[in-house]
Design an enzyme around this catalytic site. Structure first.
Site, PDB file in Angstrom:
ATOM      1  N   HIS A   1     -21.788 -17.567 -17.499  1.00 26.45           N
ATOM      2  CA  HIS A   1     -21.341 -17.304 -16.123  1.00 26.45           C
ATOM      3  C   HIS A   1     -20.217 -18.254 -15.713  1.00 26.45           C
ATOM      4  CE1 HIS A   1     -25.684 -15.843 -15.169  1.00 26.45           C
ATOM      5  NE2 HIS A   1     -24.914 -14.781 -15.367  1.00 26.45           N
TER       6      HIS A   1
ATOM      7  N   ASN B   1     -15.639  -5.035 -18.983  1.00 23.43           N
ATOM      8  CA  ASN B   1     -16.827  -5.824 -19.289  1.00 23.43           C
ATOM      9  C   ASN B   1     -17.768  -4.887 -20.043  1.00 23.43           C
ATOM     10  OD1 ASN B   1     -19.147  -7.321 -19.316  1.00 23.43           O
ATOM     11  ND2 ASN B   1     -19.236  -7.655 -17.093  1.00 23.43           N
TER      12      ASN B   1
ATOM     13  N   GLU C   1     -15.820 -12.258 -10.573  1.00 24.19           N
ATOM     14  CA  GLU C   1     -15.436 -12.583 -11.946  1.00 24.19           C
ATOM     15  C   GLU C   1     -14.250 -11.732 -12.398  1.00 24.19           C
ATOM     16  OE1 GLU C   1     -19.628 -11.967 -12.549  1.00 24.19           O
ATOM     17  OE2 GLU C   1     -19.610 -13.516 -14.084  1.00 24.19           O
TER      18      GLU C   1
ATOM     19  N   ILE D   1     -28.705 -12.054  -5.885  1.00 26.59           N
ATOM     20  CA  ILE D   1     -29.742 -12.706  -5.079  1.00 26.59           C
ATOM     21  C   ILE D   1     -29.121 -13.784  -4.188  1.00 26.59           C
ATOM     22  CG2 ILE D   1     -31.873 -14.075  -5.160  1.00 26.59           C
ATOM     23  CD1 ILE D   1     -32.435 -12.827  -7.942  1.00 26.59           C
ATOM     24  N   GLY D   2     -28.268 -14.617  -4.786  1.00 27.40           N
ATOM     25  CA  GLY D   2     -27.662 -15.731  -4.046  1.00 27.40           C
ATOM     26  C   GLY D   2     -26.869 -15.267  -2.828  1.00 27.40           C
TER      27      GLY D   2
ATOM     28  N   HIS E   1     -25.639 -19.403  -9.339  1.00 24.89           N
ATOM     29  CA  HIS E   1     -25.348 -17.987  -9.606  1.00 24.89           C
ATOM     30  C   HIS E   1     -26.703 -17.321  -9.868  1.00 24.89           C
ATOM     31  CE1 HIS E   1     -22.904 -14.624 -11.493  1.00 24.89           C
ATOM     32  NE2 HIS E   1     -24.152 -14.349 -11.880  1.00 24.89           N
TER      33      HIS E   1
ATOM     34  N   ARG F   1     -14.053  -9.518 -20.549  1.00 25.22           N
ATOM     35  CA  ARG F   1     -15.075 -10.551 -20.419  1.00 25.22           C
ATOM     36  C   ARG F   1     -15.753 -10.687 -21.780  1.00 25.22           C
ATOM     37  NH1 ARG F   1     -20.278 -10.701 -16.374  1.00 25.22           N
ATOM     38  NH2 ARG F   1     -21.004 -12.732 -17.077  1.00 25.22           N
TER      39      ARG F   1
ATOM     40  N   ASN G   1     -27.285 -12.242  -1.279  1.00 25.51           N
ATOM     41  CA  ASN G   1     -27.957 -11.261  -0.407  1.00 25.51           C
ATOM     42  C   ASN G   1     -29.346 -11.614   0.082  1.00 25.51           C
ATOM     43  OD1 ASN G   1     -25.867  -9.185  -0.551  1.00 25.51           O
ATOM     44  ND2 ASN G   1     -26.396  -9.115  -2.717  1.00 25.51           N
TER      45      ASN G   1
ATOM     46  N   ARG H   1     -35.840 -12.401 -17.995  1.00 22.99           N
ATOM     47  CA  ARG H   1     -35.795 -13.515 -18.950  1.00 22.99           C
ATOM     48  C   ARG H   1     -36.679 -14.663 -18.470  1.00 22.99           C
ATOM     49  NH1 ARG H   1     -29.396 -13.895 -18.962  1.00 22.99           N
ATOM     50  NH2 ARG H   1     -29.070 -11.643 -18.980  1.00 22.99           N
TER      51      ARG H   1
HETATM   52  P1  ADP Z   1     -26.028  -9.026 -12.721  1.00 22.70           P
HETATM   53  O1  ADP Z   1     -26.573 -10.327 -13.235  1.00 22.70           O
HETATM   54  O2  ADP Z   1     -26.544  -7.834 -13.458  1.00 22.70           O
HETATM   55  O3  ADP Z   1     -24.529  -9.032 -12.490  1.00 22.70           O
HETATM   56  P2  ADP Z   1     -26.225  -9.033  -9.823  1.00 22.70           P
HETATM   57  O4  ADP Z   1     -25.505 -10.297  -9.591  1.00 22.70           O
HETATM   58  O5  ADP Z   1     -25.615  -7.766  -9.378  1.00 22.70           O
HETATM   59  O6  ADP Z   1     -26.714  -8.884 -11.320  1.00 22.70           O
HETATM   60  O7  ADP Z   1     -27.661  -9.180  -9.139  1.00 22.70           O
HETATM   61  C1  ADP Z   1     -28.574  -8.142  -9.206  1.00 22.70           C
HETATM   62  C2  ADP Z   1     -29.848  -8.595  -8.546  1.00 22.70           C
HETATM   63  O8  ADP Z   1     -29.578  -9.008  -7.199  1.00 22.70           O
HETATM   64  C3  ADP Z   1     -30.847  -7.468  -8.375  1.00 22.70           C
HETATM   65  O9  ADP Z   1     -31.659  -7.348  -9.483  1.00 22.70           O
HETATM   66  C4  ADP Z   1     -31.642  -7.928  -7.184  1.00 22.70           C
HETATM   67  O10 ADP Z   1     -32.766  -8.660  -7.664  1.00 22.70           O
HETATM   68  C5  ADP Z   1     -30.750  -8.896  -6.445  1.00 22.70           C
HETATM   69  N1  ADP Z   1     -30.455  -8.445  -5.083  1.00 22.70           N
HETATM   70  C6  ADP Z   1     -29.511  -7.580  -4.653  1.00 22.70           C
HETATM   71  N2  ADP Z   1     -29.578  -7.418  -3.314  1.00 22.70           N
HETATM   72  C7  ADP Z   1     -30.598  -8.196  -2.879  1.00 22.70           C
HETATM   73  C8  ADP Z   1     -31.173  -8.483  -1.606  1.00 22.70           C
HETATM   74  N3  ADP Z   1     -30.718  -7.909  -0.497  1.00 22.70           N
HETATM   75  N4  ADP Z   1     -32.190  -9.349  -1.555  1.00 22.70           N
HETATM   76  C9  ADP Z   1     -32.672  -9.930  -2.684  1.00 22.70           C
HETATM   77  N5  ADP Z   1     -32.177  -9.713  -3.892  1.00 22.70           N
HETATM   78  C10 ADP Z   1     -31.155  -8.863  -4.005  1.00 22.70           C
END
Ligand code: ADP
Length: 392
Positions: free
Chosen positions: A175, A7, A380, A326-327, A203, A86, A329, A236
């Site tokens: 995505h 990627n 992915e 975020i989704g 996502h 990707r 975690n 964004r």
């Molecule tokens: P990308 O779009 O770069 O692949 P990710 O899917 O890895 O990004 O998501 C990264 C984002 O996830 C981080 O910027 C952060 O905001 C969020 N994140 C990671 N862990 C947590 C958490 N425990 N609680 C809230 N947000 C989280």
């Protein structure tokens, strides 16, 4: 069979090495700041973590260092059966993963106008892998492909038809590999056929998009011509009144480049909060910072609105699935969103399941919840590897 997935970003290269019989990740990692000072490569090879600080003049330099590390283990270059890439934008043409030929590569390059930040970097990654693995099959997997089933009335913008046709301006969505993967996993988790389900997949990472998946097909998605449309993201803007763009051009005296930077790099969580583009920092400062509270609610409310509109678009839904940084975690984000649509969707959240922090696919709604709510870690890379193995 072993598949390497790549990627490539403009200054980064993520890699995964996957054994396909057991679908086991043998190694993964990322090279960062390629072509810049203070470059570094981090990896995890069969559980062993490593890191080197090293400047890399280009992607080839980066991949060479990665392969050198991989060769220190038992891996030989000949073990790699194919390389899966990707690719951000497949335009209207590429609806499925494809074996890369020189004609395909030219076409991907030709789509750079639609994804100027992403496709040129992806092409760089492909060229690098072709040089490093001459004669090995290379496969392109497009972020847009899953959304090729979106009907015309959902992908057409209310702009002059001929101008849109001329420039390929329409909703494409991104995505796609992630949305498809988590939709499939949702069906497995719910023990129902995918083609009997209406799912909204959320996502939410640095970049975020929401997709309406009806019978396994994407029927609408929040990102559009570019990945800037939709809910607010790390940096964004997401959807704004197009009239605001005219105002910005006029009042801030911006040109196209500066406007692009403002919308893609200075907006979103970072722009609204002034604190950070990272959702963790926003959540951590809600109690003490009014703008963090505002940013958090703008983010969650945006998702609520998409869920509402996609539930209408599909005439009801069976499940909502959260994925990505975020989704996966943030129990706080999921709880806020679900509480706002509790009565509308008949949602009952299992608080303990929502608070749980693990990497498993799981239901966070109770058995009595009318709409199922799931958390599915996206993968992915595995999807890209599966497509690659299939075509190889
Ligand atoms: P990308 O779009 O770069 O692949 P990710 O899917 O890895 O990004 O998501 C990264 C984002 O996830 C981080 O910027 C952060 O905001 C969020 N994140 C990671 N862990 C947590 C958490 N425990 N609680 C809230 N947000 C989280």
């Amino acid at each position: 069979m072993i598949v390497l997935t790549l990627n490539a970003g403009s200054s980064s290269l993520k890699f995964n090495l996957i054994e396909m019989t057991t679908e086991t990740a043998l190694a993964d990692g990322i090279a960062e700041r390629i072509g810049l000072s203070e470059g570094s490569i981090r990896w995890n090879i069969q559980g062993e973590k490593g890191r080197v600080e090293q400047d890399m003049k280009d992607h080839k330099d980066a991949l060479k260092t990665i392969m050198d590390e991989l060769r220190k283990t038992a891996l030989k270059d000949g073990d790699v059966a194919g390389v899966g890439h990707r690719v951000a934008h497949g335009g209207s043409h590429f609806r499925d993963p494809i074996l890369i030929t020189s004609a395909v590569l030219e076409e991907i390059e030709g789509l750079s106008a639609l994804a100027p930040l992403h496709n040129p970097a992806n092409v760089l990654g492909i060229r690098t892998a072709m040089e490093m693995f001459p004669g090995k099959p290379q496969v392109a997997v497009f972020d847009t492909a899953f959304h090729s089933t979106i009907p015309d009335y959902a992908y057409t913008y209310g702009l002059p038809y001929e101008i849109c046709k001329k420039h390929g301006i329409r909703r494409y969505g991104f995505h796609g590999t992630s949305h498809r993967y988590v939709a499939e996993r949702t069906a497995v988790l719910l023990k129902k056929p995918l083609d009997s389900l209406k799912i909204i997949t959320c996502h939410m990472g640095n970049g975020s998009s929401i997709t309406a998946v009806d019978n396994g097909n994407s029927v609408d998605t929040s990102m559009g011509l570019t990945p800037v449309e939709g809910i607010i993201m790390g940096t964004r803007s997401g959807c704004i009144d197009p009239g605001a763009i005219v105002t910005l051009l006029d009042k801030e005296k911006l040109d196209a480049n500066a406007l692009n930077t403002l919308l893609n790099k200075q907006s979103g969580l970072q722009g609204v909060s002034g604190v950070s583009s990272d959702c963790r920092d926003i959540e951590d400062s809600i109690a003490t910072n009014e703008r963090s509270r505002l940013t958090f609610e703008v983010l969650c409310y945006g998702v609520v609105k998409y869920i509402g509109s996609y539930a209408a678009a599909m005439d009801g839904i069976d499940a909502i699935t959260f994925t990505a940084g975020i989704g996966e975690n943030s129990p706080g984000v999921r709880a806020w969103i679900c509480s706002r649509i509790k009565n509308f969707m008949g949602i009952e959240i299992d608080k303990a399941a929502n608070e749980l922090r693990n990497k498993e696919d799981r239901l966070i709604s109770t058995p009595g919840s009318r709409t199922a709510v799931c958390v599915i870690p996206t993968n992915e890379e595995l999807m890209i590897a599966r497509y690659t193995a299939k075509l190889v």
